[in-house]
Design a protein around this motif. Sequence first.
Motif, short mmCIF file in Angstrom:
data_model
loop_
_atom_site.label_atom_id
_atom_site.label_comp_id
_atom_site.label_asym_id
_atom_site.label_seq_id
_atom_site.Cartn_x
_atom_site.Cartn_y
_atom_site.Cartn_z
N CYS A 40 0.84 -1.21 0.00
CA CYS A 40 0.00 0.00 0.00
C CYS A 40 0.87 1.26 0.00
CB CYS A 40 -0.92 0.02 1.22
SG CYS A 40 -2.32 -1.09 1.14
N ASP A 41 1.92 1.23 0.77
CA ASP A 41 2.81 2.37 0.87
C ASP A 41 3.52 2.64 -0.47
OD1 ASP A 41 3.92 4.41 2.65
OD2 ASP A 41 5.83 3.39 2.33
N ASP A 42 3.78 1.57 -1.22
CA ASP A 42 4.48 1.68 -2.50
C ASP A 42 3.56 2.13 -3.63
OD1 ASP A 42 6.31 1.41 -4.62
OD2 ASP A 42 5.88 -0.73 -4.83
N ILE A 43 2.43 1.44 -3.80
CA ILE A 43 1.57 1.71 -4.96
C ILE A 43 0.20 2.27 -4.57
CG2 ILE A 43 2.74 -0.05 -6.32
CD1 ILE A 43 0.36 -1.87 -5.92
N GLY A 44 0.01 2.55 -3.29
CA GLY A 44 -1.26 3.11 -2.84
C GLY A 44 -2.24 2.04 -2.44
N PRO A 45 -3.21 2.38 -1.57
CA PRO A 45 -4.21 1.40 -1.13
C PRO A 45 -5.11 0.99 -2.29
CG PRO A 45 -4.86 3.61 -0.46
CD PRO A 45 -3.47 3.73 -1.01
N PRO A 46 -5.70 -0.18 -2.21
CA PRO A 46 -6.64 -0.59 -3.26
C PRO A 46 -7.80 0.39 -3.33
CG PRO A 46 -6.14 -2.42 -1.78
CD PRO A 46 -5.59 -1.18 -1.14
N ALA A 47 -8.38 0.51 -4.53
CA ALA A 47 -9.57 1.33 -4.72
C ALA A 47 -10.57 0.49 -5.51
CB ALA A 47 -9.23 2.62 -5.46
N ARG A 48 -11.78 1.00 -5.67
CA ARG A 48 -12.82 0.18 -6.31
C ARG A 48 -12.41 -0.29 -7.70
NH1 ARG A 48 -16.56 4.33 -4.31
NH2 ARG A 48 -17.59 3.57 -2.43
N MET A 49 -11.76 0.58 -8.45
CA MET A 49 -11.34 0.22 -9.81
C MET A 49 -9.89 -0.25 -9.86
SD MET A 49 -14.10 0.73 -11.40
CE MET A 49 -13.55 0.55 -13.10
N MET A 50 -9.26 -0.38 -8.71
CA MET A 50 -7.84 -0.74 -8.66
C MET A 50 -7.60 -1.73 -7.52
SD MET A 50 -6.25 3.07 -9.29
CE MET A 50 -4.99 2.68 -8.13
N ARG A 51 -8.26 -2.88 -7.61
CA ARG A 51 -8.14 -3.85 -6.52
C ARG A 51 -6.97 -4.80 -6.81
NH1 ARG A 51 -13.58 -3.94 -7.41
NH2 ARG A 51 -13.60 -6.16 -7.97
N TRP A 52 -5.77 -4.26 -6.75
CA TRP A 52 -4.57 -5.06 -6.97
C TRP A 52 -4.44 -6.17 -5.93
CZ3 TRP A 52 -1.89 -4.80 -2.50
CH2 TRP A 52 -1.95 -3.62 -1.76
N CYS A 53 -5.06 -5.95 -4.78
CA CYS A 53 -4.99 -6.92 -3.68
C CYS A 53 -5.59 -8.27 -4.07
CB CYS A 53 -5.71 -6.37 -2.45
SG CYS A 53 -7.30 -5.62 -2.86
N CYS A 54 -6.60 -8.26 -4.97
CA CYS A 54 -7.24 -9.51 -5.36
C CYS A 54 -6.26 -10.44 -6.06
CB CYS A 54 -8.44 -9.22 -6.27
SG CYS A 54 -9.79 -8.37 -5.43
N SER A 55 -5.44 -9.89 -6.97
CA SER A 55 -4.46 -10.72 -7.67
C SER A 55 -3.34 -11.14 -6.73
CB SER A 55 -3.86 -9.94 -8.84
OG SER A 55 -4.82 -9.73 -9.84
N MET A 56 -2.86 -10.20 -5.93
CA MET A 56 -1.68 -10.46 -5.11
C MET A 56 -1.98 -11.37 -3.92
SD MET A 56 0.91 -7.60 -3.50
CE MET A 56 1.27 -6.88 -5.10
N PHE A 57 -3.14 -11.21 -3.31
CA PHE A 57 -3.41 -11.93 -2.07
C PHE A 57 -4.52 -12.97 -2.16
CE2 PHE A 57 -1.27 -8.06 -0.66
CZ PHE A 57 -0.31 -8.60 0.20
N LYS A 58 -5.15 -13.09 -3.34
CA LYS A 58 -6.22 -14.08 -3.46
C LYS A 58 -6.03 -14.96 -4.70
CE LYS A 58 -11.22 -14.69 -3.15
NZ LYS A 58 -12.54 -14.01 -2.99
#
Length: 543
Positions: A215-233
């Motif tokens: 999050c600190d590097d590329i910013g927290p996830p947002a509705r149209m930018m849920r990078w967390c889904c790929s990385m953590f799921k």
Amino acid sequence: MITRLSDIDEVSGKGVCPLCGGSTTYLSSDLRPVFPEERLLTELLLKKEPFSLAKKSLWAQNSRYYSNGKSKSFPSRTFLEADCDALSEKLAELKSRNESDEVKSLFEAQVDRFVRANKTRLNMLIEEAHSFIKREAEKFPIENIVLSFSGGKDSTVTADIVTKALSNPSLVHIFGNTTLEFPMTIEYARRFRENHPYAIFETAINDEQDFMKVCDDIGPPARMMRWCCSMFKTGPITRTLNALYRNQQILTFYGIRHAESVSRSKYNRVEDDKESVKIQKQTVASPIIDWKDIDVWLYILSEKVDFNDAYRLGYDRVGCWCCPNNNQRAQFLSRIYMKERSANWREFLVSFAKKIGKPDAEVYVDSGAWKARQGGNGLPASADVKIRFTNCTAEEHAKNYALVRPFDDSLVNLFVPFGKVSRELGRKILHEVLVLDIRTNVPIISLQPFVVDGFENAVKIRTMNVADHEALQRQIAYQIRKFNACRKCLKCESVCRSGAISITADGYRIDEGKCVHCKMCVNQAVLENGCLMGKYLRTKGGI
């Protein structure tokens, strides 16, 4: 009493209650039960006497509550402005009474009436779902059938109904632990595993990345930018599936429902198209895709299926607790039941807002504006996704690309999807590497470390012996972006059917022995901009 489906009188068009014969009244397009824990909190928010609603039939849809058919809606500001500390103290004070046998029996009586009134509906749902499950399962070996388990109510019902339809308690369950789960979800997953001793239960988790550091590097996830889904799921689940099935195609039963969201309303019940499936080795089947929330709860309460306790508190979805798709009511509940986590998350968001130049950081966070963020504006990392190049004046169809670090074998490895990488045939004095067409062995790409004014590190890439140089250079640019911007989001692992791509602490690697040169990882339709960071870090002026 609340019923969703009853016998319809063809003359009047009104429903008839199967228990008392009276006419039913339309309340809402969907409903969920309000458990005693949420009922008590609702009474406190309404400033009603505690337990005054305990004898009534209480249901909800989003933030609208129905008490014996009369509705009351809470505006978002109610949850934003609520005194969560005072509410927490009052809930703790009344907890033991709320868990008494007397209060439980009142709720159970309402559940019993709901179940009896909708028995016909339930039987119809189960019969149809069982037929679908059996039909799709016949197309795959039983060992290649997987259940996606998230800990939410939909995946819980799907796991139960598929297990019963196939009469097989030993099916494979994959639990994607995102590291951002509700504490109740982790506890429920433990209970589920304990209560299903014959099931093969695998936990997929990315313990190589720290969510807050990303999050600190590329910013927290947002509705149209849920990078967390790929990385953590999706990514960790792909790794688990690859370990179990290598390059075999599998059938995964998901708890996806059309009613969940606008995007899911467009899903097919069976998906195997490469552009629609997140994990390419999967065919995805959704037995309950047309069920409503109330249907899911009808099944759970009728079949007495154990479920995630977060729903008892009032959460209507239990994905990641800090998901940008969570509404104000969910955030309000977290401030009560996950006080420390919520405070730390808000503190980070305010700090981030200040870092990217928001003039009123606290308003930006508390209003939810951070959820609508798009791109990498204000972030140094955004520079990594911009493809910088110059056209070579000495050679035709050649471009000089800027790199964030020196040319090395990890860059060469990114060209395996295009063909056979030959380190021997290139001009050794120039440290040139050639890529040969996989069918003809004719060179199609030349890579050469280069020195270019304005670029600290660069590579010259020339295309040859191809019909469309521009199309090939566009795909080449995708690989340059991966080299420069990879944040190990794991998306590329998910798009590779053959399991040739692995992303570890050592970096991004393509196994030349496994790669089948399908080029899915450089297909714009499958992987936008060739790298998800291109989507998440793009700024005005393009990528």
